[in-house]
Design an enzyme around this catalytic site. Structure first.
Site, PDB file in Angstrom:
ATOM      1  N   ARG A 211      11.177 -15.357   1.281  1.00  0.00           N
ATOM      2  CA  ARG A 211      10.957 -14.879  -0.084  1.00  0.00           C
ATOM      3  C   ARG A 211      12.292 -14.463  -0.700  1.00  0.00           C
ATOM      4  O   ARG A 211      13.043 -13.693  -0.089  1.00  0.00           O
ATOM      5  CB  ARG A 211       9.991 -13.693  -0.098  1.00  0.00           C
ATOM      6  CG  ARG A 211       8.569 -14.054   0.319  1.00  0.00           C
ATOM      7  CD  ARG A 211       7.657 -12.841   0.361  1.00  0.00           C
ATOM      8  NE  ARG A 211       6.336 -13.203   0.863  1.00  0.00           N
ATOM      9  CZ  ARG A 211       5.291 -13.491   0.109  1.00  0.00           C
ATOM     10  NH1 ARG A 211       5.408 -13.461  -1.194  1.00  0.00           N
ATOM     11  NH2 ARG A 211       4.130 -13.805   0.651  1.00  0.00           N
ATOM     12  N   GLU A 213      13.300 -12.242  -2.355  1.00  0.00           N
ATOM     13  CA  GLU A 213      12.977 -10.871  -2.728  1.00  0.00           C
ATOM     14  C   GLU A 213      14.190 -10.198  -3.360  1.00  0.00           C
ATOM     15  O   GLU A 213      15.277 -10.173  -2.801  1.00  0.00           O
ATOM     16  CB  GLU A 213      12.540 -10.114  -1.477  1.00  0.00           C
ATOM     17  CG  GLU A 213      12.282  -8.643  -1.655  1.00  0.00           C
ATOM     18  CD  GLU A 213      11.120  -8.374  -2.582  1.00  0.00           C
ATOM     19  OE1 GLU A 213      11.385  -7.817  -3.670  1.00  0.00           O
ATOM     20  OE2 GLU A 213       9.983  -8.710  -2.236  1.00  0.00           O
ATOM     21  N   ARG A 219      13.065  -1.573   3.727  1.00  0.00           N
ATOM     22  CA  ARG A 219      11.808  -2.173   4.197  1.00  0.00           C
ATOM     23  C   ARG A 219      11.586  -3.595   3.683  1.00  0.00           C
ATOM     24  O   ARG A 219      10.488  -4.150   3.847  1.00  0.00           O
ATOM     25  CB  ARG A 219      10.614  -1.291   3.808  1.00  0.00           C
ATOM     26  CG  ARG A 219      10.393  -1.094   2.332  1.00  0.00           C
ATOM     27  CD  ARG A 219       9.367   0.018   2.090  1.00  0.00           C
ATOM     28  NE  ARG A 219       9.075   0.217   0.677  1.00  0.00           N
ATOM     29  CZ  ARG A 219       7.971  -0.207   0.060  1.00  0.00           C
ATOM     30  NH1 ARG A 219       7.061  -0.867   0.733  1.00  0.00           N
ATOM     31  NH2 ARG A 219       7.782   0.037  -1.222  1.00  0.00           N
ATOM     32  N   HIS A 220      12.624  -4.211   3.093  1.00  0.00           N
ATOM     33  CA  HIS A 220      12.478  -5.571   2.580  1.00  0.00           C
ATOM     34  C   HIS A 220      13.438  -6.532   3.300  1.00  0.00           C
ATOM     35  O   HIS A 220      14.572  -6.175   3.604  1.00  0.00           O
ATOM     36  CB  HIS A 220      12.766  -5.619   1.073  1.00  0.00           C
ATOM     37  CG  HIS A 220      11.660  -5.060   0.237  1.00  0.00           C
ATOM     38  ND1 HIS A 220      11.667  -3.778  -0.247  1.00  0.00           N
ATOM     39  CD2 HIS A 220      10.494  -5.617  -0.181  1.00  0.00           C
ATOM     40  CE1 HIS A 220      10.554  -3.557  -0.948  1.00  0.00           C
ATOM     41  NE2 HIS A 220       9.828  -4.656  -0.911  1.00  0.00           N
ATOM     42  N   GLU A 356       2.647  -0.574   3.039  1.00  0.00           N
ATOM     43  CA  GLU A 356       1.666  -1.645   3.209  1.00  0.00           C
ATOM     44  C   GLU A 356       2.070  -2.533   4.382  1.00  0.00           C
ATOM     45  O   GLU A 356       3.230  -2.901   4.522  1.00  0.00           O
ATOM     46  CB  GLU A 356       1.595  -2.488   1.935  1.00  0.00           C
ATOM     47  CG  GLU A 356       0.687  -3.708   2.030  1.00  0.00           C
ATOM     48  CD  GLU A 356       0.845  -4.657   0.856  1.00  0.00           C
ATOM     49  OE1 GLU A 356       0.596  -5.859   1.038  1.00  0.00           O
ATOM     50  OE2 GLU A 356       1.249  -4.194  -0.231  1.00  0.00           O
ATOM     51  N   SER A 359      -1.972  -7.918   3.851  1.00  0.00           N
ATOM     52  CA  SER A 359      -2.692  -8.361   2.662  1.00  0.00           C
ATOM     53  C   SER A 359      -3.695  -9.415   3.106  1.00  0.00           C
ATOM     54  O   SER A 359      -3.362 -10.305   3.894  1.00  0.00           O
ATOM     55  CB  SER A 359      -1.730  -8.942   1.628  1.00  0.00           C
ATOM     56  OG  SER A 359      -2.430  -9.382   0.483  1.00  0.00           O
ATOM     57  N   ARG A 407       7.436  -5.070   9.836  1.00  0.00           N
ATOM     58  CA  ARG A 407       6.875  -3.806   9.334  1.00  0.00           C
ATOM     59  C   ARG A 407       5.974  -3.149  10.376  1.00  0.00           C
ATOM     60  O   ARG A 407       5.935  -1.921  10.484  1.00  0.00           O
ATOM     61  CB  ARG A 407       6.112  -4.045   8.032  1.00  0.00           C
ATOM     62  CG  ARG A 407       7.013  -4.310   6.843  1.00  0.00           C
ATOM     63  CD  ARG A 407       6.258  -4.218   5.544  1.00  0.00           C
ATOM     64  NE  ARG A 407       7.162  -4.360   4.400  1.00  0.00           N
ATOM     65  CZ  ARG A 407       6.846  -4.078   3.156  1.00  0.00           C
ATOM     66  NH1 ARG A 407       5.626  -3.630   2.878  1.00  0.00           N
ATOM     67  NH2 ARG A 407       7.713  -4.230   2.174  1.00  0.00           N
TER      68      ARG A 407
END
Length: 433
Positions: A211, A213, A219-220, A356, A359, A407
């Site tokens: 991604r 991002e 946290r990414h 999170e 998903s 994560r």
């Protein structure tokens, strides 16, 4: 080195050949000790200067830390040694000499900043703490695979180079593929859905996702490990059941099989989730966030949950939990709406109190509704024809989810930065090593 003995297996009375790295040299005058480290642990090698061959002693005293050596000798009981035994060597061979100036100290006596450690990851993973994280990560993936198989799932691998983005948007990495534009895949989502429509029915995948991002936070990542599950003839509640079971299985495996690693990391209160994870509706979630008073502005229906809102709710709940029944308008096109209320989706997120993790949801399996979902989100269904056409040929109801591997490790071990949980991170600043 077929005759090699791991340091952890060396027992008094054995004549052994050990191979590893010089962790430390302690010269006490008439006697010196080499500490040799391999993947199983460390062992003390005693050098008695007046009683041993001069060349043997000289080799042991001159070798630089982190050099690779092979030691042949007799194992003696020594209660004062770190592991209760030591080797009295008859031969020391330096296999690969290390430079005396190291970019970081693998013994951990001198701290190094995270960027320095990531620049020299090979050396960094010689540190007990870093090695422990990746031993735990390996155990988590083993346990997750085993739990998936217990549910009758088949492991698959799907393409990472695709013609269209899974979810569209700006988080796509474009590449040139034999003169044509292609992208690094954001998710195996569409492919795993196609597979539940095949004879496999229930599948899982553990693999990289990409991604572009924009966030550059602790946290990414731009390349991450996605743990994906999808099952035919499942609804969203059954998918949540599996999600909870897989998460618990990962924790249970670490608690049972990684006690040494947890001790190395100073984690003496490792808790395995035992109770069922609470399931809050989206509406309940925003009400509880608003009630904390932590946000400057109250959330209203249709808002996505800001990071500070997630933190506030996580502190309030205090354990893993699900958020269900999200507004349809803020979930992806492939998420099915509730039959009795099309403003609510069957989408869910699984949360750790910090962030999170998952998903998921039930997927739209009806062709006409799926195509309509594409159009509502501004996507051209014709560009996804390889995917949508299979829904004309008998696609069963199905549901699934994806959890971020890093994560999961980060929250499980209380790491400050997600980069601690991936060997060679890819983020906005880091493309090497």
């Amino acid at each position: 080195m077929d005759e090699r003995t791991y340091t952890a297996d060396a027992a008094p009375g054995d004549t052994v050949t050990v191979a590893g790295w010089v962790h430390e040299l302690r010269d006490l005058g008439g006697i010196a000790f080499l500490i040799v480290r391999d993947t199983s642990g460390k062992i003390q090698v005693k050098l008695e200067k007046d009683e041993m061959d001069d060349e043997l002693v000289e080799t042991g005293l001159d070798v630089a830390r982190e050099s690779v050596v092979k030691i042949v000798g007799d194992v003696k009981e020594e209660p004062r040694a770190p592991t209760g035994v030591e080797i009295v060597p008859t031969d020391i061979e330096v296999i690969a000499e290390a430079e005396t100036q190291l970019p970081l100290d693998p013994s951990g006596k001198v701290d190094a900043e995270l960027p320095t450690r990531l620049d020299n990851r090979t050396l960094d993973v010689r540190r007990d703490e870093s090695k422990a994280i990746f031993e735990i990560r390996s155990e988590v993936l083993r346990a997750v695979r085993e739990e998936f198989r217990s549910f009758g799932s088949t492991e698959i691998t799907t393409p990472k180079i695709v013609a269209t983005g899974t979810e569209g948007g700006t988080e796509l990495f474009p590449i040139t593929y034999f003169g044509e534009e292609a992208f690094m895949n954001q998710s195996p989502q569409l492919f795993k859905q196609l597979m539940v429509g095949s004879g496999l029915e229930r599948v899982f995948e553990i693999g990289p996702i990409f991604r572009a991002e924009e966030h550059n936070t602790p946290r990414h990542l731009n390349e991450a490990t996605s743990i994906d599950f999808e099952s035919a003839f499942f609804d969203h509640t059954e998918a949540m059941d599996v999600c909870e079971a897989v998460t618990k299985a990962a924790y249970e495996a670490v608690a049972e099989n990684c006690t040494d690693e947890l001790e190395t990391l100073g984690i003496d209160d490792f808790e395995v989730p035992e109770e069922a994870f609470p399931r809050l509706t989206y509406e309940e979630a925003i009400e509880r966030i608003n009630a904390t008073g932590e946000l400057d502005e109250q959330l209203v229906w249709g808002d996505d949950l800001p990071t500070e809102g997630e933190h506030a709710l996580g502190q309030d709940v205090g354990e893993h939990y699900f958020i269900t029944d999200w507004p349809s308008e803020i979930k992806p096109f492939y998420i099915k709406d509730h039959d009795d209320d099309e403003t609510l989706s069957t989408g869910f997120d699984m949360m750790h109190p910090r962030m999170e993790l998952v998903s998921g949801g039930q997927r739209e399996h009806r062709f006409d509704r799926l195509v309509e979902g594409f159009r509502k989100q501004g996507l051209n269904p014709d560009e996804f024809e390889y995917y949508t056409k299979m829904f004309k040929y008998g696609m069963p109801p199905h549901a699934g989810w994806a959890i971020g591997g890093e994560r999961l490790i980060m929250t499980m071990l209380g790491l400050d930065n997600i980069r601690e949980a991936v060997l060679f991170p890819r983020d906005r600043q880091r493309l090497s090593p």
